[in-house]
Design an enzyme around this catalytic site. Sequence first.
Site, short mmCIF file in Angstrom:
data_model
loop_
_atom_site.label_atom_id
_atom_site.label_comp_id
_atom_site.label_asym_id
_atom_site.label_seq_id
_atom_site.Cartn_x
_atom_site.Cartn_y
_atom_site.Cartn_z
N MET A 267 0.83 -1.20 0.00
CA MET A 267 0.00 0.00 0.00
C MET A 267 0.86 1.25 0.00
O MET A 267 1.81 1.36 0.78
CB MET A 267 -0.92 -0.05 1.24
CG MET A 267 -1.83 1.13 1.36
SD MET A 267 -2.97 1.26 -0.07
CE MET A 267 -3.13 3.04 -0.16
N GLU A 302 4.57 0.81 -5.82
CA GLU A 302 4.16 1.69 -4.71
C GLU A 302 4.92 3.01 -4.78
O GLU A 302 4.36 4.08 -4.51
CB GLU A 302 4.37 1.01 -3.35
CG GLU A 302 3.71 -0.36 -3.20
CD GLU A 302 2.25 -0.44 -3.63
OE1 GLU A 302 1.54 0.58 -3.52
OE2 GLU A 302 1.83 -1.52 -4.11
N HIS A 305 3.39 5.27 -7.32
CA HIS A 305 2.13 5.85 -6.87
C HIS A 305 2.34 7.23 -6.24
O HIS A 305 1.40 8.02 -6.17
CB HIS A 305 1.47 4.95 -5.82
CG HIS A 305 0.46 3.98 -6.36
ND1 HIS A 305 -0.49 4.32 -7.29
CD2 HIS A 305 0.23 2.66 -6.06
CE1 HIS A 305 -1.26 3.26 -7.55
NE2 HIS A 305 -0.84 2.25 -6.82
N1 TRP Z 1 -3.37 0.61 -3.72
C1 TRP Z 1 -2.79 -0.67 -3.46
C2 TRP Z 1 -1.90 -0.94 -4.64
O1 TRP Z 1 -2.32 -1.28 -5.69
C3 TRP Z 1 -3.80 -1.75 -3.34
C4 TRP Z 1 -4.21 -2.15 -1.97
C5 TRP Z 1 -3.41 -2.45 -0.94
C6 TRP Z 1 -5.53 -2.36 -1.50
N2 TRP Z 1 -4.16 -2.84 0.12
C7 TRP Z 1 -5.45 -2.79 -0.20
C8 TRP Z 1 -6.76 -2.24 -2.08
C9 TRP Z 1 -6.58 -3.11 0.55
C10 TRP Z 1 -7.90 -2.55 -1.33
C11 TRP Z 1 -7.81 -2.98 -0.04
O2 TRP Z 1 -0.76 -0.71 -4.62
ZN ZN Z 2 -1.50 0.30 -7.01
#
Ligand code: TRP
Ligand code: ZN
Length: 896
Positions: A267, A302, A305
């Site tokens: 994340m 990540e 992002h």
């Molecule tokens: N944004 C995260 C990624 O793609 C995805 C993600 C991580 C996520 N943990 C999550 C999405 C929990 C939904 C729920 O890098």
């Molecule tokens: Zn992502």
Amino acid sequence: MRTEHAPTIQRADYRLLSYTVDTVDLHFRLDAEATEVRSRMLCLRNPEAAAGPLVLYGDALELVSLTIDGREPAPETIRRSSGVMAIEVSGDRIEVEVVTRINPTANTALSGLYRSRDGLFTQCEAEGFRRITWFPDRPDVMARFTVTLEGERAAYPVLLSNGNLIEAGSLPDGRHFARWEDPFPKPSYLFALVAAPLVALERRERTSSGREVLLQVWVEEGNLDRAGHAMDSLVHSMRWDEETFGLELDLDRYMIVVASDFNMGAMENKGLNIFNAKYVLAKPETATDFDYEGVESVVAHEYFHNWTGNRVTCRDWFQLTLKEGLTVFRDQQFSADMLAAAAGEAGAESARAVQRISNVRGLRAAQFPEDAGPMAHPIRPDSYQEINNFYTATVYEKGAEVIRMLHTLLGREGFRNGMDLYFSYHDGQAVTCDDFVECMAEANGVDLDLFMRWYGQAGTPRLRAEGRFDAADGSYTLTLSQHTPGTPGQADKQPLHIPVAVGLIGPDGKDLPLQIEGEHHAQLGTRVLELKTAEASFRFVGLPAEPVPSLLRGFSAPVILELEEDEARLAFRMAHDSDPFNRWDAAQRYMERVILAQAGEHAAGRKMVTPQAFGHAFRALLVDERLDPAYLAEVLALPSEAYLLDRMKPADPAALRAALIHLMRDLGHAMQGDFLSRYADLEVPGPYRYHPADAGRRALRNLCLRYMTAAEVGIAFELAQRQFEHAENMTERHGALQALTQSVAPGRETALAAFRTEFAGDALVLDKWLALQATAWRWSETQPSGLELVRALMQDEAFSLSNPNKVYALLGGFFRGNPGEFHRDDGAGYAFWADQVIALDARNPQVASRMARALENWQRYTPALQALIKAEMQRVAACEALSSDVREIVEKALGD
Ligand code: TRP
Ligand code: ZN
């Protein structure tokens, strides 16, 4: 039969909130069972929005107190309905204070603040922040956060949150605190905190503009020796984004933290990424080359992002592909560039193809079936019941293909110009997919209105191609037509803007110069045709002989190519196609044809026979030492079972498995000498290093071993045994164990037991042990059935229903990775599936929903299997207390 449907959220219903948050000051009194959260928000009336109440979202919270400008609001000013609190307020600036109490230990859903081993971690995307405090928890509310963490020093020596550490110190009674300030406004889904006993690997780097930044990878004590590759990957990612897109790290400190219990891969929380341990920890003795690659690409994802997601974020969750499709595309390009750089100029093209092949394999195995089933949705969905269900292969992988098509159409420079414009217009904003595509159009002076249909239309387009050669005038007319089958709720489809990369191969195997009628010159090599209508013809002139078309080179669009090719043509392209991706694809198509034909024979009770011509084409590649081993390993690997099932009408997993076993045995047997000599030659000398050249040799060598053990040839079992015992790295260890497991090797059980004992304390390695067995084929009647094995393994200490990685390894491995064993004709696999989905749903709906999805395409199976699946699906749907996650899946699957 059952209760109400979960409410459906519509994209068209988007409205601005009347009140947004300017600053938020959070104070956590951390405790594993009872954490108190005090939130002080400065809320501002949004002059652009319609007048309305202050809207806050909350989920599973104990509300301790709430005040507005220092006073408790009168009960009649508050309207509450499930998860939403609307408070009548007046004024342009209001101060809101909310105190909540939460129990991280009881939070088995791993969303919000939860306990994992000895630490406390958060996961807020998509809607986890509302499980921490009442808040306008939407991505278009961007606030500046200040966070104070307070807890017992002994239990939580490290206290982390987003941004910069501005203060830290001791408190009475063995407690301490840390105060963090994030200078960048951000949506609540990017908030994070970590409180845990951890240690950091640190590195200082300079950004391209010369700023010094502190990079940290936080791991549990004892794991520092596994953090180096993640750190290297982070530094490579920083450099790549500077060089490729001119994007620099904007923070003084960038942290990656490892969590052992994590629903997804990782994340991108601002400045404080939290990672599934699987995508950080790597050392040669415990991680395979494949794991090393995974770490590199997830760290990159990540990190990327930070610009595509965090600096510019999504207006609402329907726009998820805005950040995910784009960021996946960026990480794919990064990985391709890393492979190309390691290969040097001569090997760059083939190295890039290896990356492309693995992306397309993933798309075909996961996204194509999704697009053909009840969950089919456009990369920008129009509605959802549970947003967690839309972190899909469509939004991510097909979303990345859509971005790639823009890159193909606009060229590298044009794409870069569009990106520059996107950041110049939208930095610091929460925007939509239209905003992104408009920047691409404006920067390049092109019209992309038609292209936008890719965002709204679900389903995999079929691209039909027909060629006609006119020997009299040396012309070749290529007629392309497109058609997208209907998907649930979207019966009629419009033509899409499809870039089709084309080459024409001459009889000598070399590409012919391409000249389209009306052009003055011919051009050598591949060119991109643009199909914008239901059908179009392209007339190539000046051809000396009838060409063999090579279409959709590099997989220039996420479509299914329907081109009639006989086996001789497939063999010809398998040997000669100058586009390495298409050469691989020719081999895949040929294999698909052979395997599905054999499965048909088997289902009809006839004997399976591998066509000789296929064997010749396969062998020619196997012995071709000019081909890069990494590439050859892709060419010689069979198409995935998931993809083949999607191509088989009706899908018959048992027949398919029989065909696969038969083919592997046949090839292994017929070419034993070649497999053996390649196996011997490919040994990688010296100590392990993670390098694509070495990794390619190991991959091909392990594949040769697998063909040999499958075929039970001569000394194959001995070789596998020897490799298993003497290997000094996990790639060879695991490859040997896999070759033993996927065979009737007598040493199979002993090797598995030895591996289990050796890695008893290592969760990530035990996950491999679980997955190897969950996905094992049944090579003889004397081996236990997959279901028996999986049931037994659930009792092993290495397994736990509360750890997502273990569930994905064992249950996911079985449901998704072992169709031949899972889809038994007595339906016992399905009953087991239903039991597990129900049990998991009570703990962790996100994980349960992923397991539930293993059967969503039930209507593609044979009628007997369909009936069995449907009954179990109905049993799940009939449960009263189902989460919205699982409910949405089973209801859509059942067509309610
Ligand atoms: N944004 C995260 C990624 O793609 C995805 C993600 C991580 C996520 N943990 C999550 C999405 C929990 C939904 C729920 O890098
Ligand atoms: Zn992502």
